[in-house]
Design a protein around this motif. Sequence first.
Motif, mmCIF file in Angstrom:
data_model
loop_
_atom_site.group_PDB
_atom_site.id
_atom_site.type_symbol
_atom_site.label_atom_id
_atom_site.label_comp_id
_atom_site.label_asym_id
_atom_site.label_seq_id
_atom_site.Cartn_x
_atom_site.Cartn_y
_atom_site.Cartn_z
ATOM 1 N N SER A 1 -9.242 7.747 -5.258
ATOM 2 C CA SER A 1 -8.162 8.187 -6.149
ATOM 3 C C SER A 1 -8.188 7.456 -7.476
ATOM 4 O O SER A 1 -9.025 6.585 -7.705
ATOM 5 N N GLY B 1 -2.837 14.237 -3.439
ATOM 6 C CA GLY B 1 -1.912 13.242 -3.981
ATOM 7 C C GLY B 1 -2.397 11.859 -3.584
ATOM 8 O O GLY B 1 -1.904 11.255 -2.634
ATOM 9 N N GLY B 2 -3.405 11.361 -4.280
ATOM 10 C CA GLY B 2 -3.963 10.039 -3.978
ATOM 11 C C GLY B 2 -4.728 10.023 -2.660
ATOM 12 O O GLY B 2 -4.880 11.063 -1.987
ATOM 13 N N VAL B 3 -5.205 8.827 -2.299
ATOM 14 C CA VAL B 3 -5.868 8.666 -0.995
ATOM 15 C C VAL B 3 -4.886 9.023 0.108
ATOM 16 O O VAL B 3 -5.222 9.667 1.105
ATOM 17 N N ASP C 1 -12.069 5.518 3.517
ATOM 18 C CA ASP C 1 -11.069 5.234 2.477
ATOM 19 C C ASP C 1 -11.746 4.318 1.452
ATOM 20 O O ASP C 1 -11.938 3.137 1.684
ATOM 21 N N SER D 1 -5.627 5.621 -8.369
ATOM 22 C CA SER D 1 -4.570 4.604 -8.313
ATOM 23 C C SER D 1 -5.031 3.217 -8.736
ATOM 24 O O SER D 1 -4.257 2.442 -9.278
ATOM 25 N N GLY E 1 0.827 -1.198 0.000
ATOM 26 C CA GLY E 1 0.000 0.000 0.000
ATOM 27 C C GLY E 1 0.856 1.240 0.000
ATOM 28 O O GLY E 1 1.943 1.240 -0.558
ATOM 29 N N TYR F 1 -7.768 -7.524 -5.001
ATOM 30 C CA TYR F 1 -7.050 -8.470 -4.154
ATOM 31 C C TYR F 1 -8.005 -9.579 -3.740
ATOM 32 O O TYR F 1 -9.206 -9.404 -3.754
HETATM 33 C C1 PLP Z 1 -6.485 0.448 1.683
HETATM 34 C C2 PLP Z 1 -5.636 1.409 0.913
HETATM 35 N N1 PLP Z 1 -5.809 2.716 1.115
HETATM 36 C C3 PLP Z 1 -5.064 3.619 0.454
HETATM 37 C C4 PLP Z 1 -4.094 3.231 -0.454
HETATM 38 C C5 PLP Z 1 -3.274 4.290 -1.130
HETATM 39 O O1 PLP Z 1 -3.860 4.737 -2.278
HETATM 40 P P1 PLP Z 1 -3.318 5.971 -3.114
HETATM 41 O O2 PLP Z 1 -2.397 5.463 -4.162
HETATM 42 O O3 PLP Z 1 -4.551 6.571 -3.687
HETATM 43 O O4 PLP Z 1 -2.601 6.909 -2.202
HETATM 44 C C6 PLP Z 1 -3.882 1.887 -0.693
HETATM 45 C C7 PLP Z 1 -2.864 1.453 -1.662
HETATM 46 O O5 PLP Z 1 -2.679 0.308 -1.965
HETATM 47 C C8 PLP Z 1 -4.689 0.950 -0.005
HETATM 48 O O6 PLP Z 1 -4.523 -0.374 -0.188
#
Ligand code: PLP
Length: 493
Positions: free
Chosen positions: A315, A185-187, A286, A317, A102, A406
């Motif tokens: 996000s 910048g992403g989650v 999230d 991603s 992550g 997953y």
């Molecule tokens: C549960 C979870 N939250 C957040 C993220 C991070 O995501 P981001 O790329 O949007 O920051 C991940 C990345 O794998 C994730 O598994």
Amino acid sequence: MTGGSDFLQLDPAGIPRGRRTDWLADRLRAATGEALPVGARLPATRELAAELGFARGTVTEAYQRLIEEGLLVTNRGGGTSVAARSAPAAEIDATTAAGATGPGRGTGPDSDPDVIDLISGVPDLSAFPRTAWLRAEQAVLERADSRQLGYAPAQGVPELRAELAGWLARSRGVTTSPDRIVITGGVTGALSLLYQVLGSNGGPVVAIEDPGAEGNRRILQHWGCRTVPVPVDADGLDVEALERTDSDAVVLTPAHHYPTGVVLSADRRRRLVSWAADRDALIIEDDYDAEYRYDRAPVRAMQPLAPERIGYASSLSKTLAPALRLGWLAAPERLVGPIVERRWALDLGAPALPQLVLTELLRSGALARHLRSMRTRHRGRRDALVAALTERFPGCRVTGIAAGIYLVVLFDDDVDDQEFARRAADHGVQVQPLSTHRIRPGRPGLVISYANQSPQRLRTAVGRLAAAGRRPTTIGRSDSGSQAARLPERRRQ
Ligand SMILES: Cc1ncc(COP(=O)(O)O)c(C=O)c1O
């Protein structure tokens, strides 16, 4: 061009019709790196098919398999070449072998093309919509006035926030407005901003899911939050247990729990909102991979239950690529000001051009089309993985397959999943132990990220998992209690 009548001295004599694709794919796979160095162009499918006396579709299918495996790439303007190799093994982040995931984990394509990475939580990156992205970027640059090339508001480009408000309402039921959205910048960026704002009055206590994303936990701790683990069961986070804590906030994955895939029940959602109201606490949702649903109706976001109590983050991603580092936060009104101030102080906000490109992809419907095709691709990969697991380990307990990118394979309690992951790595499969995401001891298992591997690679990976153990050990007792599933495994001493 590596063509010609003697291309790789392929001799198809005697290869039965039904085996031709496999045979050609194997020969090409074996040749990449040596006879076919990086960048070498392959003959056109029509040309090679004519040379070999095969149907063109046979050659196309063999090329496609290697494209999915990352060994070949399609060139702009057509044609197929050998893909660039990724970094050598030594350059992989040492934490990847059997540990972190992550946020913060260097994703990486497999550094050794023979090593199969089932850790990186990424979508099928070979399907990134390069043409649509380029087209959108071109349209943006043709239209953009000088103002748009200057400093964008730290909150994010207004056009994107307007598009996102509509998109989130339609796709996730989120109740928000452009002025409550912050581009991040992403989650990870969204969570970090929230944690910083929470922390401005001293170290807050934040409840987290157990098991739950290990990377998110580390980020919280980095920002000075005290984390309190709350158990997760088949209905999601145990809200009664949460009520016994002194938390100021809770961060959770209600639509598709990471990593087990369970959904937070309707009852618990309501109770969670009451808890937040009673304590004046913040819920941080999230929604990291909510776009992928396969066998069940979409699960809506929690945010509309209490938009003033819930900060909602998601996000690009898992839909486009983590490389974009683009995400967003739909925040309660009172938090927007402090969050934007933080973002401004940090770096004046997210880069504007990618935000404009995303706006264009949303407006044109290209993102929605891409998502539809990704769902089909990912579902196919999930099916291949589940079929391989079921074939090699009949009766094994697999969870979290209805959605996301997953799944989890559960072991019996006395199996050491860290040790298993190390052994799998020795056999060329990087896989993540479930215990990495636990704080308190619990059932061991493996978290398998399947979306970025072709069905063929997934079958190979499962074969390697089977070979990873020295002696057979039962790992997955089915719910009925039958003890059919066996994975080769060494038990904890
Ligand atoms: C549960 C979870 N939250 C957040 C993220 C991070 O995501 P981001 O790329 O949007 O920051 C991940 C990345 O794998 C994730 O598994």
